[in-house]
Design a protein around this motif. Structure first.
Motif, PDB file in Angstrom:
ATOM      1  N   PRO A   1     -13.046   6.387   6.048  1.00 33.81           N
ATOM      2  CA  PRO A   1     -12.166   7.155   5.652  1.00 33.81           C
ATOM      3  C   PRO A   1     -12.514   8.468   4.792  1.00 33.81           C
ATOM      4  O   PRO A   1     -13.291   8.246   3.806  1.00 33.81           O
ATOM      5  CB  PRO A   1     -10.889   6.380   4.760  1.00 33.81           C
TER       6      PRO A   1
ATOM      7  N   ASP B   1      -9.487   7.773   7.877  1.00 35.10           N
ATOM      8  CA  ASP B   1      -7.944   7.803   7.284  1.00 35.10           C
ATOM      9  C   ASP B   1      -7.804   9.078   6.599  1.00 35.10           C
ATOM     10  O   ASP B   1      -8.904   9.509   6.101  1.00 35.10           O
ATOM     11  CB  ASP B   1      -7.707   6.384   6.425  1.00 35.10           C
ATOM     12  N   PHE B   2      -6.626   9.426   6.535  1.00 36.78           N
ATOM     13  CA  PHE B   2      -6.143  10.556   5.851  1.00 36.78           C
ATOM     14  C   PHE B   2      -4.773  10.388   5.079  1.00 36.78           C
ATOM     15  O   PHE B   2      -4.080   9.773   5.778  1.00 36.78           O
ATOM     16  CB  PHE B   2      -6.038  11.832   6.760  1.00 36.78           C
ATOM     17  N   ILE B   3      -4.760  10.921   3.893  1.00 35.44           N
ATOM     18  CA  ILE B   3      -3.566  11.017   2.971  1.00 35.44           C
ATOM     19  C   ILE B   3      -3.037  12.551   3.164  1.00 35.44           C
ATOM     20  O   ILE B   3      -3.647  13.625   2.662  1.00 35.44           O
ATOM     21  CB  ILE B   3      -3.591  10.370   1.799  1.00 35.44           C
TER      22      ILE B   3
ATOM     23  N   GLN C   1     -12.647  -4.566   1.685  1.00 31.01           N
ATOM     24  CA  GLN C   1     -11.931  -3.339   1.309  1.00 31.01           C
ATOM     25  C   GLN C   1     -12.861  -2.381   1.260  1.00 31.01           C
ATOM     26  O   GLN C   1     -12.644  -1.191   1.408  1.00 31.01           O
ATOM     27  CB  GLN C   1     -11.120  -3.436   0.057  1.00 31.01           C
TER      28      GLN C   1
ATOM     29  N   VAL D   1       0.841  -1.320  -0.015  1.00 33.50           N
ATOM     30  CA  VAL D   1       0.058   0.039  -0.125  1.00 33.50           C
ATOM     31  C   VAL D   1       0.855   1.358   0.122  1.00 33.50           C
ATOM     32  O   VAL D   1       0.415   2.185  -0.529  1.00 33.50           O
ATOM     33  CB  VAL D   1      -1.065   0.087   1.214  1.00 33.50           C
ATOM     34  N   ARG D   2       2.020   1.190   0.549  1.00 30.91           N
ATOM     35  CA  ARG D   2       2.943   2.333   0.485  1.00 30.91           C
ATOM     36  C   ARG D   2       4.237   1.930   0.361  1.00 30.91           C
ATOM     37  O   ARG D   2       4.541   0.471   0.788  1.00 30.91           O
ATOM     38  CB  ARG D   2       2.900   3.060   1.922  1.00 30.91           C
TER      39      ARG D   2
ATOM     40  N   THR E   1     -14.016  -1.994   5.913  1.00 30.65           N
ATOM     41  CA  THR E   1     -14.144  -0.594   5.977  1.00 30.65           C
ATOM     42  C   THR E   1     -14.976  -0.063   4.942  1.00 30.65           C
ATOM     43  O   THR E   1     -15.438  -0.664   4.013  1.00 30.65           O
ATOM     44  CB  THR E   1     -12.692  -0.027   5.382  1.00 30.65           C
TER      45      THR E   1
ATOM     46  N   ARG F   1       2.269   4.996  -5.991  1.00 29.02           N
ATOM     47  CA  ARG F   1       2.452   3.506  -6.402  1.00 29.02           C
ATOM     48  C   ARG F   1       2.266   3.457  -7.778  1.00 29.02           C
ATOM     49  O   ARG F   1       1.431   3.523  -8.494  1.00 29.02           O
ATOM     50  CB  ARG F   1       1.260   2.764  -5.727  1.00 29.02           C
TER      51      ARG F   1
ATOM     52  N   TYR G   1      -4.883   6.949  -6.041  1.00 26.41           N
ATOM     53  CA  TYR G   1      -3.704   6.526  -5.453  1.00 26.41           C
ATOM     54  C   TYR G   1      -3.342   5.295  -5.076  1.00 26.41           C
ATOM     55  O   TYR G   1      -2.423   4.693  -4.587  1.00 26.41           O
ATOM     56  CB  TYR G   1      -3.552   7.624  -4.084  1.00 26.41           C
ATOM     57  N   CYS G   2      -4.379   4.291  -5.150  1.00 23.04           N
ATOM     58  CA  CYS G   2      -4.553   3.148  -4.407  1.00 23.04           C
ATOM     59  C   CYS G   2      -4.292   1.863  -5.299  1.00 23.04           C
ATOM     60  O   CYS G   2      -4.499   1.642  -6.440  1.00 23.04           O
ATOM     61  CB  CYS G   2      -5.922   2.904  -3.614  1.00 23.04           C
TER      62      CYS G   2
ATOM     63  N   PHE H   1      -1.656   9.060   6.653  1.00 25.71           N
ATOM     64  CA  PHE H   1      -0.336   8.454   5.970  1.00 25.71           C
ATOM     65  C   PHE H   1       0.147   9.585   5.097  1.00 25.71           C
ATOM     66  O   PHE H   1      -0.750  10.542   4.447  1.00 25.71           O
ATOM     67  CB  PHE H   1      -1.141   7.491   5.277  1.00 25.71           C
ATOM     68  N   LYS H   2       1.431   9.746   4.834  1.00 23.17           N
ATOM     69  CA  LYS H   2       1.965  10.399   3.942  1.00 23.17           C
ATOM     70  C   LYS H   2       1.970   9.668   2.621  1.00 23.17           C
ATOM     71  O   LYS H   2       2.065   8.655   2.340  1.00 23.17           O
ATOM     72  CB  LYS H   2       3.638  10.590   4.463  1.00 23.17           C
ATOM     73  N   TYR H   3       1.581  10.601   1.458  1.00 23.22           N
ATOM     74  CA  TYR H   3       1.268   9.855   0.386  1.00 23.22           C
ATOM     75  C   TYR H   3       2.445   9.368  -0.276  1.00 23.22           C
ATOM     76  O   TYR H   3       3.455   9.760  -0.252  1.00 23.22           O
ATOM     77  CB  TYR H   3       1.079  11.216  -0.880  1.00 23.22           C
ATOM     78  N   SER H   4       2.282   8.250  -0.622  1.00 21.01           N
ATOM     79  CA  SER H   4       3.514   7.300  -1.220  1.00 21.01           C
ATOM     80  C   SER H   4       2.731   6.896  -2.621  1.00 21.01           C
ATOM     81  O   SER H   4       1.911   6.178  -2.879  1.00 21.01           O
ATOM     82  CB  SER H   4       3.725   6.034  -0.548  1.00 21.01           C
TER      83      SER H   4
ATOM     84  N   GLN I   1     -10.079  10.390   3.782  1.00 18.86           N
ATOM     85  CA  GLN I   1      -8.845  10.969   3.066  1.00 18.86           C
ATOM     86  C   GLN I   1      -8.367  12.238   2.794  1.00 18.86           C
ATOM     87  O   GLN I   1      -7.140  12.779   2.957  1.00 18.86           O
ATOM     88  CB  GLN I   1      -8.898  10.036   1.698  1.00 18.86           C
TER      89      GLN I   1
END
Ligand code: SAH
Ligand code: SF4
Ligand code: F3S
Length: 440
Positions: free
Chosen positions: A261, A301-303, A199, A49-50, A234, A337, A161-162, A332-335, A263
């Motif tokens: 979430p 959840d937040f990005i 999910q 995921v990250r 979720t 993918r 982003y996912c 979460f810090k955006y990563s 986000q």
């Protein structure tokens, strides 16, 4: 008798998959190894995921190289989301790995290991078309009173982003009957709390031949005698329905806790994330949930640092957090993918800014969590006891219906209250934990 040691990374679905995998191997005569050093088979169930999640697995794999050189008979397998995503690339980077087994193949794990034993070489199993079957047996759980039940696999949402839809495939729900049967057998073994996993669990049943939905599933599982609590994760704001909120309000066994979430709080960013909802829509949903299910606890959840996120966008997120007043939030810090749509956008928020926004959001949430928890001082909460507290073995710990951790003193030094529901009067709180006294 071969022994196996499995380490799980990632989300609750992965934990559930690991249990199923181990269950299958135990059925075939494997036993659980105490550690990696003595195991005949070492498995990693992995998360993509990250980037950080992948890096952790890569570093563990590097460490095993010398180990494998000393014990050539050792079998090393990579399972799950990274296996699905990276495929044979894993063998190229880590030639000491023997098997790569994707997210829809681990019901074949015993056969795959058998094949490796006889044929040697590398084994890659990442078909993504398959519908997984679920074994009956499970390994012993650390907390026997609580169990995950996977109700659906995959995701069709494609938030930009996912990686999940790419590694888990498209959404497939299990029939209600099968889920109820699995939950019944768990309850028969003494389980008190079932956590239903998907999910995007609000679309449960959409693609089943006999059309059904999450509310009907909650009603069906609620009927199981001896089961005390049901949770589900979720929830996606777009697919959340009045029906589900009604079922939550009406069914006493369903915990009053919603993980939904948000986000981001910026409509511009939400649009780029392809979430399909605005901040306003999200907040209206929170309001509706609180009206329909009094005293519901909502988690989010937040990005932070999504491509193009400005200071104003971030301020919008802080504002949404202040308005919604979540019980807790994961940040979460955006990563980026590779392969997702967002990865084509420049990852242009500097690491320092991501870190700083992450911390600011954490601080806001910690303050809100503490303020909300303080309102619980003096209240009596019902706690399902899980075991001894990690920080003080003489104290006991468990969770409320709201999924809050509660720590309290046992009536006597050795009283075993595990799996029992008790009433606790809250005396002290932190942002993460409630402390109180047992009421007899
Ligand atoms: N299906 C769940 C969980 C998905 S992954 C859901 O939709 O809520 C869990 C969380 O990881 C997400 O909610 C999101 O906040 C975060 N996440 C997903 N992809 C990410 C990425 N590329 N970078 C940072 N965080 C991410
Ligand atoms: Fe990822 Fe979105 Fe699916 Fe959640 S709903 S798993 S964030 S694509
Ligand atoms: Fe990670 Fe796969 Fe879960 S990517 S978050 S383990 S679905």
């Amino acid at each position: 008798m071969k022994s196996v040691f499995l380490t799980t990374f990632g989300c609750q679905m992965n934990k559930a998959d690991s249990e199923l995998s181990l269950g299958l191997l135990l059925e075939r005569g494997y036993r659980m190894a105490r550690d990696e050093a003595t195991a005949d088979v070492i498995l990693f169930n992995t998360c993509s995921v990250r980037q950080h999640a992948e890096d952790r697995v890569y570093s563990r794999l590097s460490q095993l190289k010398a180990h494998k050189a000393r014990r050539p008979g050792l079998v090393i397998g990579v399972l799950g989301c990274m296996a699905q995503k990276e495929g044979e690339e894993i063998f190229r980077r880590y030639p000491h790995v023997d098997m790569v087994c994707g997210t829809r193949m681990f019901d074949k794990l015993p056969e795959l290991l058998e094949r490796l034993r006889y044929n040697g070489g590398y084994l890659l199993a990442v078909s993504d078309e398959k519908v997984l079957s679920y074994p009956r047996q499970r390994p012993p759980r650390e907390n026997p009173y609580q169990a995950f039940v996977t109700v659906m696999r995959g995701c069709d949402n494609y938030c930009s982003y996912c990686i999940v839809p790419y590694v888990r495939g498209s959404e497939i729900s299990r029939p209600v009957k099968e889920i109820v049967a699995e939950a019944e057998s768990l309850v028969h073994e003494g389980c008190k709390e079932i956590i239903l996993l998907g999910q995007n669990i609000n679309t449960y049943g959409k693609n089943l031949e006999k059309h059904t939905d999450l509310a009907s599933l909650l009603r069906a599982v609620s009927k199981i005698k001896g089961l005390e609590r049901i949770r589900f994760v979720t929830s996606h704001p777009n697919d959340m329905t009045r029906n589900v909120l009604e079922a939550m309000a009406e069914l006493p066994k369903v915990c009053k806790h919603l993980h939904m979430p948000a986000q981001s709080g910026s409509d511009r960013i939400l649009e780029r994330m392809e979430r399909g909802h605005t901040a306003q829509h999200y907040l209206e949903l929170v309001e509706l949930a609180r009206k329909q299910v009094p005293d519901i606890a909502i988690a989010s959840d937040f990005i932070v640092g999504f491509p193009g996120e400005t200071e104003e966008d971030f301020e919008d997120t802080v504002r949404l957090m202040e308005t919604a007043r979540f019980q807790n939030a994961y940040i979460f810090k955006y990563s980026p993918r590779p392969g997702t749509k967002a990865a084509e956008l420049p990852d242009n928020v500097p690491v320092e800014v991501k870190k700083e926004r992450n911390q600011r959001l954490l601080d806001v949430q910690s303050r809100i969590s503490l303020e909300e928890n303080m309102k619980r001082i003096g209240q009596v909460v019902e706690v399902l006891v899980e075991g001894t507290s990690k920080s003080n073995k003489r104290r006991l710990t468990g969770r409320t219906s709201h999924n809050q951790i509660v720590v309290f003193d046992p009536p006597q030094v050795d009283s075993d209250l595990r799996g029992k529901s008790v009433k606790i009067k809250v005396a002290e709180v932190t942002s993460l934990t409630l402390f109180g006294q047992l009421i007899t």
